[in-house]
Each structure stands twice: as C-alpha cells, then as structure tokens.
Design an enzyme around this catalytic site. Sequence first.
Site, PDB file in Angstrom:
ATOM      1  N   ASP A 112      -7.903   4.477  -3.508  1.00 46.01           N
ATOM      2  CA  ASP A 112      -9.062   4.549  -2.620  1.00 46.01           C
ATOM      3  C   ASP A 112     -10.175   5.371  -3.265  1.00 46.01           C
ATOM      4  OD1 ASP A 112      -6.882   4.891   0.276  1.00 46.01           O
ATOM      5  OD2 ASP A 112      -7.462   3.140  -0.881  1.00 46.01           O
TER       6      ASP A 112
ATOM      7  N   ASP B 198       0.841  -1.192   0.000  1.00 50.52           N
ATOM      8  CA  ASP B 198       0.000   0.000   0.000  1.00 50.52           C
ATOM      9  C   ASP B 198       0.879   1.246   0.000  1.00 50.52           C
ATOM     10  OD1 ASP B 198      -2.263   1.600   0.138  1.00 50.52           O
ATOM     11  OD2 ASP B 198      -3.184   0.404   1.730  1.00 50.52           O
TER      12      ASP B 198
ATOM     13  N   GLU C 170       3.003   5.216  -3.617  1.00 52.17           N
ATOM     14  CA  GLU C 170       3.284   6.431  -4.405  1.00 52.17           C
ATOM     15  C   GLU C 170       4.381   7.324  -3.800  1.00 52.17           C
ATOM     16  OE1 GLU C 170      -0.260   6.787  -1.881  1.00 52.17           O
ATOM     17  OE2 GLU C 170       0.208   5.455  -3.525  1.00 52.17           O
TER      18      GLU C 170
END
Length: 812
Positions: A471, A398, A401
Amino acid sequence: MKNQLFLSLAATFLLAVPAVADTGKASVSIPADGMTCEIEFYTPDIVRVVKYPSAMTSAPEKKSLAVIASPADVNYSRKDNSGAVTLKTGKLTVSVNKKTGDITFSDARGRKLLREGDAVMTMRESGADKGSYTVVQNFSLDKDEPIYGLGILQNGKMSQRGTECKMIQGNTWDFVPFFQSLKGYGVYWDNYSPTWFRDNASTTMFDSEVGDCIDYYFMGGGNADGVVANMRHLTGDVPMHPMWTYGFWQSRERYKTQEELLEVVRRHRELGVPLDGIIQDWQYWGNNYQWNAMEFVNSGFHDPKAMMDEVHARNAHAIISVWSSFGPMTKPYREMDAKGLLFGINTWPESGYDGWPPRKDYPAGVKVYDAFSAEARDIYWNHLKRLYDLGLDGWWMDSTEPDHFDFKEEDLELPTALGSFRKVRNAYPLMSVEGVYDHQRAIDNDRRVFILTRSAFAGQQRTGANTWSGDVVSTWDSFRAQLPAGLNFSLTGNPNYNSDLGGFFPAAYNNVYGDNSAPRNPLFQELYVRWLQYGIFSPMMRSHGENIKREIYYFGEAGEPVYDAIAEAIKLRYALLPYTYSTAHDVSARRGSFLRALSMDFPADRNTHDCNDKFMYGRSLLVAPVLHAAYTPEDAISANKWLGLDNGTDNSAKVKAAVNFNDMKEHSVYLPAGTAWWDYFTGEKLQGGKTHSRPVKLNSIPLYVKAGSILPIGPDVQYATEKPWDNLEVRVYPGADGEFTLYEDEGDNYNYEKGMFSTITFAYDDSARKLTIGDRSGSFPGMIGKRKFRIVLPDGKSASVDYDGRKQTVKL
C-alpha cells in the site's frame, strides 16, 4: 554471558583436527575445535555451506521451506594440505583456510568471487527457542562491488551497498535473504527468522535471531542471468500465467456492489478501451466480524454467480480478495479455532466498527491462521473452493506478510506447526501462497493458477504468484522507488512484480477539491498517467487504490489529454502482448526475467551499475519512464515509511495555475554503451553511451529498442484473446544481428507442460540485411496453420510474408 556457547570460525580450524571426511559423492565434512563445517555441492556451481557445533554428531535435520532441489552427483577434486582444504569442480573452487576458517569462493579461472569473514553462533538461553542459536555470517566484498536483491525495498536504491535493514515482512517491504553481485555470484541465506542485513565498509552480513545452524548457498552463474537461473534451480521454476493476465487490470478499494463491478466491464466495452481483469476487493463478505468469510454475505452481491457469468460473457476475468486472517463469525475461524490453528497477534482489522479511526472498544477479534500447518492450509482451501466453484479466475491474497500491529517480542514466541513464530516468521507468505497453488493444481489442469499477493519470500516464484509492492503512498518519491524495488526483487529470482498504479493512498489530492476529485486534480493526473505508463512494462498492469474512483472515464473524455494518454498506454500494453507473452515463456522455460536492471545486459558500462531510473523490459526494450513532474509541483504528501499511509489532511495538493498537458517538455535519457538504439515511436537511430534529449507531452512514453531486436506487434483488441495472431506485424531493428522466438499456446491451461505449444524463431543477419523465419516447432490444439507476417523496418519500409510453418528468408 552465563551458559553461552560462542563459536567463531576465525579460530576453529586447527592443524591437529582429524582428516577431512567425505560424506558423499559431493559432500565434505571438515571438523574443528568446537565447529563442523559441511560443504555440499548441488551442481558444479551451487554449493551449500552448513556450520554447527561439533558436539552434534551430525548436522541438524532441516527440511528447507524454500529450497526444493536435491544435491546432484557432482564430481570434484580435493586438495588437503597444511594451509587449506580446496574443493574444485569445473566451475567453482571452494577453499577453507585452516588457520582462519575463512571460506573463499573462486570461479573456474581462479578469480576470487567472495570470501567469508567471521561466523558466530550464540546459544539462546530462554524462550521458545531455548537451546537454539542466533546465527551470524560475515562476508568480505570488494570496495566498489555492486550487489542487488534482498527483496522489495522502498529505499530507492539499485545497488544495495551501504544498506542496513531488519528483514521482517511488512506491508510495503518484502524480504528475501539473497543478494547477487555484479561479479556473477549470489548468496542465499536459508533462514526464516527476523534477520538483520548489514553492509558497510568492513563487512556484509546476515544476522538471524534463531537457527539450529548456519546455512547458506553460494552460487556462481557468471552473470546475473546465470545467478537467477541457479536461484530458480534451487527454489523452483516459474509456471506460465494465463495470457489474459498480461492485459489491463482495473481495481478499486472497493466495488461495494456487483453492479458497480459490472459497470466497469460494461463501460470499458462501450468505450472501446481494452480490459481483461477486474478485481473485487474486501468486504464482499459483510462486516468486520465476518472478515474474510470467503463467501458473498454482503447483500450488495445478491447473485455472485450471475455476476461472474456476465464478466465472462463480456470476455473479462475476475479475481477476488482473500486474507490470511478470519473474523470470529466466519466458518473458517470456527473450524480452525477449534483445532488451535489461529494466532493471537494483533492484526487488521482492529475493530468490528466499519469506520476510521478504528473503535478499539469494539475489537473485531480477527485472527491470523497458521499457514505452516498442512491441516490449516487444507481448511483454508476447502473454504476458498466456494469462491472457486463460482468461477472466480484467481486470488488476490492480501496481507500475506501478515499484518502484525502493536508488535511485541512475545508474539514471536507463539507456537506454529513448524516451531516458534520467530523461527519461521519470514516464510509465512511462501507457505500461505503455496498452499493455495498446490491445492488448485491438484484438482484442475484447465485453469492456470493466478495469485496476486502482497508479500513474498524465496521460492515464491514457483507458486503462480505476482507480488505487488504493498500500500504505497501516491507521491513522486514513492513512484520513483518502485523501479529499483521491482528490479531488485526480480534479481532474487522472483520475476513477477507490480505496484498499485498511481499509488494506493491518494487522499490528499481529494481534500482540497472534494470527494473523488483527484481524477480531475492535475497533480494526481500527472502522477497517475506517468505511473500507468510505467505499468505498461510490468508483468501485471493494474490500476488500484483507495479513496477515489480511478477508472478511465473519471479522468475525462476521449479527445482530452489525460483520457487519451491513459487510453494510449493501455492500447500499447496490448500491442506488445505477443512480445510479453513470448517473454513469459522465456521466463518460465529458460529462467529469464521480465524486468532487467541495465547492469544485467550492459555490465561493461559503469553507468548502469547503480541505475535506478530505467530498465530493460525483456531483452529488447529499454524503458525510461518520466519520473518527475513537469507540469505540476511535486507536493510532498506525508507518508509512513513502513506502512505507506498518508495522513489524509495535507491541503498542499492543489494546483496554483492552469495546466496545459499538451505543452512540450524535455526528457533526457542516457542510453547504455555497446549497442545502437532506436526510438520506438519515431524510428530515429541513437548512439549508445550518450545522453539524449527528446520532447515529450503527457502522452509521450520514452521507449527505446536495442539494435538487432525483432519485435512482434499484436492486433488492436479489446481483450487479450479477441483476435488470433494470424497477421502480425514484425518490426526489425538493424544495427546488429538478432533473434526472437515467438511463443504460442492455448493461453490458459497446463498442456504446455506436456509440450503442447509452438515456437517460431526469427533470426536477423545485419550484414546481409536478411531475416530468416525458421521452421515452426511444436503444435497445440487450435494452432494457426497459415498466417501472414508483415515485416517492417524503422523507416517504414515493409514486406509481406505468407507463412505455413516452413522456413522462409526475407531480404530487407
């Protein structure tokens, strides 16, 4: 500007410059007043273009993070006259105009593909990148020329003409500085800094904040598949994922104990609803000060080894959430901090207090690690291996980025192992994911690497990663945007894409009915079912989101329309498993694609050029998801464009009248011209180039098969490998000649790389109404020796074939 070096190629190639110089078999250097342009062929239809100030005696040394190919020994001819320098291979012509400096790329027939506009390099006068440049390259496209790619964009567009965006990795927007044209070429801009992409009536440009040179690759290919193949040649091919990853995945934010996780696997087995993957999300490590400890510190997970043993005993697999950041009480934090391998940017979680909103007076102190450092990647894996040794089957990486809150320009000045954070910012996801892939491959060839990750960059397809779209909020608009987002991402060469089925943020659907009421709220039910049906035709079918429990048994019971629609969608996923796994082989071995924009297969039909609401799954199936609410209103839930957050206070998500999901509705779909089509469920033959309407209910999935297709259908199973494929149904769809190759291997190791797999090619001759089952090629341990194929036509007529690996012909 004082001390600014401003170089425009529009005025640099002068007649009085020295002669063009060969710098190698397939490389040419063209000096000019203030600028040098180097053109280097990697293959006959891939060329690298590098431009740098002529004060430099040679091009800046640069080891590309994305490109792993080396230049081949390409033969080309060169013509140097007063007007232009022209280089020609058997597939490309590259012409440099000496007066304007523009480079024009043409195909072997002389058809112009792309022409450059101005190139600009402006020296940076201060900061960590002082002495480097901002770099800009303009291109001139045809007026009505569709282009695709750029990454995962939440703008709902298929063609990216008219798009303007700042490429800096975020939660729901993942950027790859690459586009390809319907004309059959692509451009990869090899720069990792924040970059503006702009396309308007006058120009198409990449504008990057820092670079030592202008550096890009032009590739031909002739069509979209050829361009994707060339991009993979440059940046890496796609390894096979384990077969079980193509089953159904269930997830939740989050399972708070190991009993909660195990209950999901148990209930699926009790209900007879197939399941292969279960995911443990965050906080199994305890509190936020222990963020991403890569250990089960949370007391709710008292025996993680026993948990994994039961998951495996029930023929399921589990992956686990790991992040790019660490809390100050963790072992990885302490080890990396002592070596200066952590960044001081503001990241998630912002508070050590476990609640919302975050208590910033109790800062968590979490820091992101320097994934550009080989030493840091080693440390990361050494701690991750604790989970690997427990038997975890893969990684949910997760925030790759990574999360970057309260952004400040000075954050980009931070040093990394490869220069300033600004210089390499957008390649962070590639480096973090590749670090895990490389380390696991180094120690284990028996378990294929599988990584689910939130961000991506060029080349990430080589890492065993499947990227999800972040998300995203649970709205119909957001759902619709996922189709072109995945198709454009696939067109960058990254074939593995998925989204949170149902959207990550469904809080508004709970607010008016109470806690965990969304699964019984018709507004969410309709959205979730349609999103799940779309997910059947993704490289990963994964239900996930926060704030609610979305396992099937919370939506009702067998015999109720919502429950049944979910169960039927999951079972269809498994029925198509032989088709999907064979497509995975096509992706890996032949540089194919799972998700195919209609313009890839039907470029002559202009109606496909900007089609954002349907797609091909593999080369045979056209998927036309129901993308609009038919039974409930499409209530607008507020969302943050970049983060995908809803505010959780919208009380409009309430149904005002009773809903009967068994009522019939109409769904219209345009089927591309150039072929006939078959309705997958009814067997009706339909003409291409027309719009067709069909009645649908909640459980209806508009799915069409291209004429000439051969489709293997798998057995009814509870998990991917439950039953051998020794009695497959093979559906043949007349109307055109066709071919399909059935691929089989051991399912979860790397022996296929050594040639340990088998293929059986089915070929259909439409005029003779004859199906040929070819000789089986190859072998592997456990391969089926003798088997049956039941050949089925759309009208239900069938024939049974006993097959022992030798060629057979069946008259239909």
